[in-house]
Write a protein that holds these residues in place. Structure first.
Motif, short mmCIF file in Angstrom:
data_model
loop_
_atom_site.label_atom_id
_atom_site.label_comp_id
_atom_site.label_asym_id
_atom_site.label_seq_id
_atom_site.Cartn_x
_atom_site.Cartn_y
_atom_site.Cartn_z
N THR A 80 36.90 -4.19 -16.09
CA THR A 80 35.67 -4.98 -16.17
C THR A 80 34.83 -4.82 -14.90
N ILE A 81 35.51 -4.89 -13.74
CA ILE A 81 34.81 -4.73 -12.47
C ILE A 81 34.19 -3.34 -12.36
N ALA A 82 34.94 -2.32 -12.78
CA ALA A 82 34.43 -0.95 -12.74
C ALA A 82 33.21 -0.80 -13.65
N SER A 83 33.31 -1.35 -14.86
CA SER A 83 32.19 -1.29 -15.81
C SER A 83 30.98 -2.04 -15.27
N TYR A 84 31.21 -3.19 -14.69
CA TYR A 84 30.13 -4.01 -14.13
C TYR A 84 29.43 -3.26 -12.99
N THR A 85 30.23 -2.66 -12.11
CA THR A 85 29.68 -1.94 -10.95
C THR A 85 28.82 -0.76 -11.39
N LEU A 86 29.33 0.05 -12.32
CA LEU A 86 28.59 1.20 -12.81
C LEU A 86 27.30 0.76 -13.51
N THR A 87 27.38 -0.31 -14.28
CA THR A 87 26.21 -0.83 -14.98
C THR A 87 25.15 -1.30 -14.00
N ALA A 88 25.58 -1.98 -12.95
CA ALA A 88 24.64 -2.46 -11.93
C ALA A 88 23.99 -1.30 -11.19
N LEU A 89 24.78 -0.28 -10.87
CA LEU A 89 24.24 0.88 -10.14
C LEU A 89 23.18 1.62 -10.95
N LEU A 90 23.33 1.64 -12.26
CA LEU A 90 22.33 2.29 -13.11
C LEU A 90 20.96 1.65 -12.94
N ALA A 91 20.93 0.33 -12.81
CA ALA A 91 19.66 -0.37 -12.63
C ALA A 91 19.17 -0.25 -11.20
N LEU A 92 20.09 -0.38 -10.23
CA LEU A 92 19.69 -0.38 -8.83
C LEU A 92 19.20 0.97 -8.33
N THR A 93 19.75 2.05 -8.89
CA THR A 93 19.41 3.39 -8.41
C THR A 93 18.41 4.12 -9.31
N SER A 94 17.93 3.47 -10.35
CA SER A 94 16.96 4.13 -11.24
C SER A 94 15.63 4.32 -10.52
N PRO A 95 14.87 5.35 -10.89
CA PRO A 95 13.56 5.58 -10.26
C PRO A 95 12.64 4.37 -10.47
N PRO A 96 11.74 4.12 -9.54
CA PRO A 96 10.83 2.97 -9.67
C PRO A 96 9.81 3.20 -10.78
N PRO A 97 9.25 2.11 -11.33
CA PRO A 97 8.21 2.26 -12.35
C PRO A 97 6.92 2.78 -11.73
N LEU A 98 5.96 3.10 -12.56
CA LEU A 98 4.68 3.58 -12.06
C LEU A 98 3.88 2.43 -11.46
N VAL A 99 3.94 1.28 -12.12
CA VAL A 99 3.22 0.09 -11.66
C VAL A 99 4.19 -1.09 -11.70
N ARG A 100 4.19 -1.89 -10.65
CA ARG A 100 5.02 -3.09 -10.62
C ARG A 100 4.11 -4.30 -10.45
N ARG A 101 4.20 -5.21 -11.40
CA ARG A 101 3.37 -6.40 -11.34
C ARG A 101 3.83 -7.31 -10.22
N GLU A 102 2.88 -8.05 -9.67
CA GLU A 102 3.16 -8.92 -8.53
C GLU A 102 4.21 -9.98 -8.88
N LYS A 103 3.99 -10.69 -9.98
CA LYS A 103 4.87 -11.80 -10.34
C LYS A 103 5.91 -11.40 -11.38
N GLY A 104 5.70 -10.30 -12.06
CA GLY A 104 6.66 -9.82 -13.05
C GLY A 104 6.61 -10.62 -14.33
N GLU A 105 7.23 -10.08 -15.37
CA GLU A 105 7.28 -10.76 -16.65
C GLU A 105 8.32 -11.87 -16.61
N GLY A 106 8.09 -12.91 -17.40
CA GLY A 106 8.98 -14.07 -17.39
C GLY A 106 10.42 -13.73 -17.69
N SER A 107 10.67 -12.98 -18.78
CA SER A 107 12.04 -12.64 -19.18
C SER A 107 12.70 -11.71 -18.17
N LEU A 108 11.93 -10.77 -17.63
CA LEU A 108 12.49 -9.84 -16.64
C LEU A 108 12.82 -10.57 -15.34
N SER A 109 11.94 -11.49 -14.96
CA SER A 109 12.18 -12.29 -13.75
C SER A 109 13.44 -13.14 -13.92
#
Length: 204
Positions: free
Chosen positions: A115-144
């Motif tokens: 579980t820890i290994a799966s959690y770590t790999l899953t988190a790294l996929l989000a943390l190391t992904s390329p940035p979006p083209l535009v990032r809103r200042e306050k972000g969307e409610g669900s994403l926030s």
């Protein structure tokens, strides 16, 4: 002669000043205004992938990066549900141990590691992904909300693992009973936070 030199000097200034805005504009249009520390380290103008030449900062490269980002975040979402399932099975055997069935200890520990290994790999996929083209200042409610919950279940995963070790290393029966109750409570909170994070990002 002096007039010619003055004319050439003026042209040089105008030409160089005309180039700088174009370079700055390209940078601004290719990357969002705000980058996280990890995004800047990996994907910033002077990030690791830029200086090594693996991902040059060009419109064509950024188009590929955005496709890679979508793929990584899709796998991240799938990994979240996988981790959630592993946590559920791990909790099942953990409850058995909690109730006194110590034959389930090894299964519980093995599932916790997976579980820890799966959690770590899953988190790294989000943390190391390329940035979006535009990032809103306050972000969307669900994403926030998803990101806020990530802080909670991230801290919960660490706390649950630390408490699990303390349960195993407890010296007295009183410490064992006290710590295992805290361990279970933190594990339930972590599971709830992760499940909520997956729900809000899925139904948005």
């Amino acid at each position: 002669m002096r007039s010619a030199l003055l004319f050439l000097f003026t042209l040089l200034i105008l030409f160089s000043s005309d180039l700088k805005p174009q370079s700055d504009t390209t940078s601004i249009s290719l990357l969002p205004n705000k980058l996280s520390i990890l995004e800047k380290a990996l994907w910033g103008e002077r990030g690791l992938f830029r200086i090594t030449g693996l991902a040059p900062l060009t419109p064509q490269a950024r188009e590929k990066e955005l496709k890679l980002r979508r793929t990584m975040l899709s796998i991240h979402q799938l990994g979240g549900f996988t981790t959630l399932g592993l946590m559920l099975v791990s909790a099942y055997y953990g409850k058995k141990v909690f109730d006194g069935d110590y034959s389930a200890v090894n299964k519980h520990r093995s599932l916790v590691r997976v579980t820890i290994a799966s959690y770590t790999l899953t988190a790294l996929l989000a943390l190391t992904s390329p940035p979006p083209l535009v990032r809103r200042e306050k972000g969307e409610g669900s994403l926030s909300l998803h990101k806020t919950l990530a802080w909670i279940h991230g801290a919960g995963m660490i706390a649950t693992a630390v408490l699990g070790r303390q349960v195993r290393e407890s010296k007295t029966i009183d410490d064992y009973n006290r710590l295992k109750k805290i361990h279970m409570g933190v594990a339930i909170t972590t599971f709830t936070a992760l499940a909520s994070a997956m729900i809000v990002i899925t139904i948005r």
